[in-house]
Structures are given as structure tokens and as C-alpha cells.
Design a protein around this motif. Structure first.
Motif, PDB file in Angstrom:
ATOM      1  N   ARG A 224       8.934  48.744   6.632  1.00 58.92           N
ATOM      2  CA  ARG A 224       9.438  48.600   5.249  1.00 58.92           C
ATOM      3  C   ARG A 224      10.824  49.041   5.349  1.00 58.92           C
ATOM      4  NH1 ARG A 224       6.223  47.042   1.278  1.00 58.92           N
ATOM      5  NH2 ARG A 224       3.974  46.991   1.243  1.00 58.92           N
TER       6      ARG A 224
ATOM      7  N   THR B 257       8.908  52.337  -6.784  1.00 56.86           N
ATOM      8  CA  THR B 257       8.008  51.786  -5.721  1.00 56.86           C
ATOM      9  C   THR B 257       8.977  51.360  -4.723  1.00 56.86           C
ATOM     10  OG1 THR B 257       8.533  49.564  -6.902  1.00 56.86           O
ATOM     11  CG2 THR B 257       6.561  50.976  -7.805  1.00 56.86           C
TER      12      THR B 257
ATOM     13  N   GLY C  85       2.621  47.719  -3.805  1.00 58.08           N
ATOM     14  CA  GLY C  85       3.759  48.080  -2.910  1.00 58.08           C
ATOM     15  C   GLY C  85       3.421  49.375  -2.052  1.00 58.08           C
TER      16      GLY C  85
END
Length: 328
Positions: free
Chosen positions: A68, A140, A162
Motif C-alpha cells: 500500500r 484509513t 481498507g
């Protein structure tokens, strides 16, 4: 006739030396600082049966998660910690002891509270979380401006999307967002604010505390937990305190709880008899002043476990007034 002496309450200390969720390193030394400041001895003086179970180790190897990037920094490593801490909290509660997690940055609560929530669900009881913090920690990966995961921990606990990869296929037990109470807040990011409003999270910021007083607002939380026969987890971030009295934190914000406000909150928590688990997080000895913040943390935890200047009995009632003498 022999009298039966009830067993002493059991407390388990578990270190969580994690600082990968924060932007500044150093909170990994927090558990050692709390031990050196005498936390175990302070709780023993209160009559508790205390077992220091040492530091929890992160899951090895770290779980495989998708990258991510800067949206959730160190996700794999924090997932490894969260899974181990969740298991440690769950097993400690099943063992009949009260877990006290020594941090470490606030990302550790992803694991500690999840484990407590698993136990509460098995016991058929609601879990409430009191989040004592300067920050809401309700970002998030989609909303975070920094990517630091200690700012996402409350969002994960309330089931926000998420962050599913933190636990993957392992047990994840979100709490009802209505059971999350943020207290002492004075720093919220823009998108985080919108999410808090959308979810109806109870946010007690410093304006409310200034206007109504800590005791009134804390009593409101405690009465709600008691009315639902709930279990209460307290997640205590030292930056909830004003940095003038607790400088040893990585994300200090001026205008926090005073010394007496903080002790009053802890004393009320003890009097309620509702607290079943505790985190003490974000102590960074590298930024502290000769152990000032660590010693204060131990004092406050001692108040939560029953230390009082003068015991007044149930309901903290004042003694009846002495009779006045009639004039001759």
C-alpha cells in the motif's frame, strides 16, 4: 470460625515494543521505561497479583499483504504485531487475568482491543472502548495524510474498510462504532472529521471538557457502559495529557488534560469497577525529561487501580456534617 479470603485480582503486564506505526522512532523503549518507573511494584502495593509476562513478539514471518506504499506504512510488520497481540489479549482474558499492554505506539491497540473483543463476544457481553488521546486515530489508508498506522487504529477497531489485511483470514471482531468514546481530543484531520461524523462516533474534545468538566462527561460514558453490562477497555495515550506535564510523546499537542483532570478520570474509572483491560501507549523515553512522563504514567495507572488520597467509601460520599452546638 475461619473466614474465607477472596483471591487477589490478577493482572498481566504485556510489553508491546512497537514504534513502526509512528513517524518518530523511540516508543519501542516505552515498556522498559514503564517497568523501570515501577509499574509492577505500584500495582502490587495496591494488593494485586501481578505477573509480568514479558514482551509480546510479532508474528514471524510477517503476514503476506499487498503493498500500500505510503498509504499504510509498514503494513506487513504492523499486521504481524496485531495478530500476536490479539492472541495474547484473548488468551490472557480467557485465563482470567486483566491484560495491561505497555507500549509502544498506538497501532498496538489494533491487536490488543481485537483480542479483548473476541473474548467479550464469547462471553456474550458488549465491549466499550474509552480512547484517551489528543488524536482521533480514525484515519484509513484512503484518508490518511501521513500513512502512519498509529493514526488508523481506532478506525480498524470500528470496522472501517481498507484495513482488512491487518488480520487477513484470522479472527477480527470489530466493535460497534457507538461503543467507541474518544476523550480529550484536540487534533483531527479534515477527512477524518467527516468520517467521525458519518459514523456517529462520540467525540469529547477539549472544548467540551473545558465547558462541562471532565467528571460530568466521564460519568456519562460510565453510566452508558454500566447500563449495558458492558466490558470497558481503556486505551490511554500519553499525549492526551498536556505536554507540559508529559513531554515524552512523539505527537504532542498543546492544551491537553491537566494533572488533576487526568487523575480524576482514572479515579472515576476505578470507582466504576467497569475496566477489564488497559493499554498505555505512545511513551517515548527518547523524548522524555529524566523519566518525567514514565513516572506520571505509573502514577495515573495506580489511580486507575485504586490509589486514593483518602478513601471515602462507596459513591465517594462526603462525611456527614458535625452537629453544631447551640448557643448557650
Amino acid at each position: 470460625m475461619k473466614t474465607h479470603t477472596p483471591p487477589k485480582p490478577r493482572v498481566a503486564l504485556l510489553g508491546a515494543p512497537i514504534d513502526l506505526g509512528a513517524s518518530l522512532r523511540g516508543a519501542c523503549m516505552g515498556p522498559a521505561a514503564l517497568r523501570i518507573a515501577g509499574l509492577e511494584e505500584a500495582l502490587r502495593e495496591r494488593g494485586f497479583d501481578v505477573e509480568d509476562r514479558g514482551d509480546v513478539a510479532p508474528r514471524t514471518p510477517a503476514p503476506q499483504v499487498s503493498g500500500r506504499g505510503e498509504r499504510a506504512r509498514n503494513l506487513a510488520e504492523i499486521a504481524a504485531w496485531a495478530r500476536s497481540l490479539s492472541d495474547a489479549a484473548y488468551e490472557t482474558m480467557r485465563d482470567g487475568a486483566m491484560p495491561v499492554f505497555l507500549g509502544g505506539d498506538h497501532s498496538l491497540s489494533m491487536g490488543s482491543v481485537n483480542g479483548v473483543a473476541r473474548h467479550a463476544a464469547e462471553a456474550g457481553r458488549e465491549l466499550f472502548v474509552l480512547w484517551l488521546d489528543a488524536h482521533a486515530d480514525f484515519n484509513t489508508p484512503a484518508s490518511t495524510p501521513s500513512g502512519n498506522m498509529h493514526g488508523m487504529s481506532a478506525a480498524l477497531l470500528a470496522g472501517e474498510e481498507g484495513l482488512e489485511e491487518v488480520f487477513g483470514d484470522e479472527p477480527r471482531r470489530p466493535i460497534d462504532p457507538a461503543n467507541l468514546h474518544l476523550f480529550g481530543i484536540r487534533s483531527i484531520d479534515r477527512d477524518e472529521r467527516n468520517l467521525l461524523v458519518a459514523r456517529g462516533i462520540d467525540v469529547v474534545d477539549m472544548r467540551l471538557i473545558d465547558e462541562h468538566g471532565a467528571s460530568v462527561l466521564m460519568r456519562r460514558v460510565l453510566e452508558r457502559v454500566a447500563a449495558r453490562n458492558g466490558m470497558l477497555h481503556v486505551s490511554f495515550d500519553l499525549d492526551a495529557l498536556d505536554p507540559a506535564i508529559a513531554p515524552g510523546v512523539g505527537t504532542d499537542v498543546p492544551g491537553g488534560l491537566t494533572y488533576r483532570e487526568a487523575h480524576l478520570i482514572m479515579e472515576m474509572l476505578h470507582d466504576s469497577g467497569l475496566v477489564t483491560s488497559l493499554d498505555v501507549v505512545e511513551l517515548n523515553p527518547y523524548l522524555d525529561e529524566r523519566g518525567k512522563s514514565a513516572r506520571l504514567a505509573v502514577d495515573l495507572v495506580s489511580s486507575l487501580f485504586g490509589r486514593q488520597v483518602f478513601a471515602r467509601g462507596p459513591d465517594n460520599a462526603l462525611a456527614p456534617a458535625l452537629p453544631t452546638r447551640s448557643a448557650p
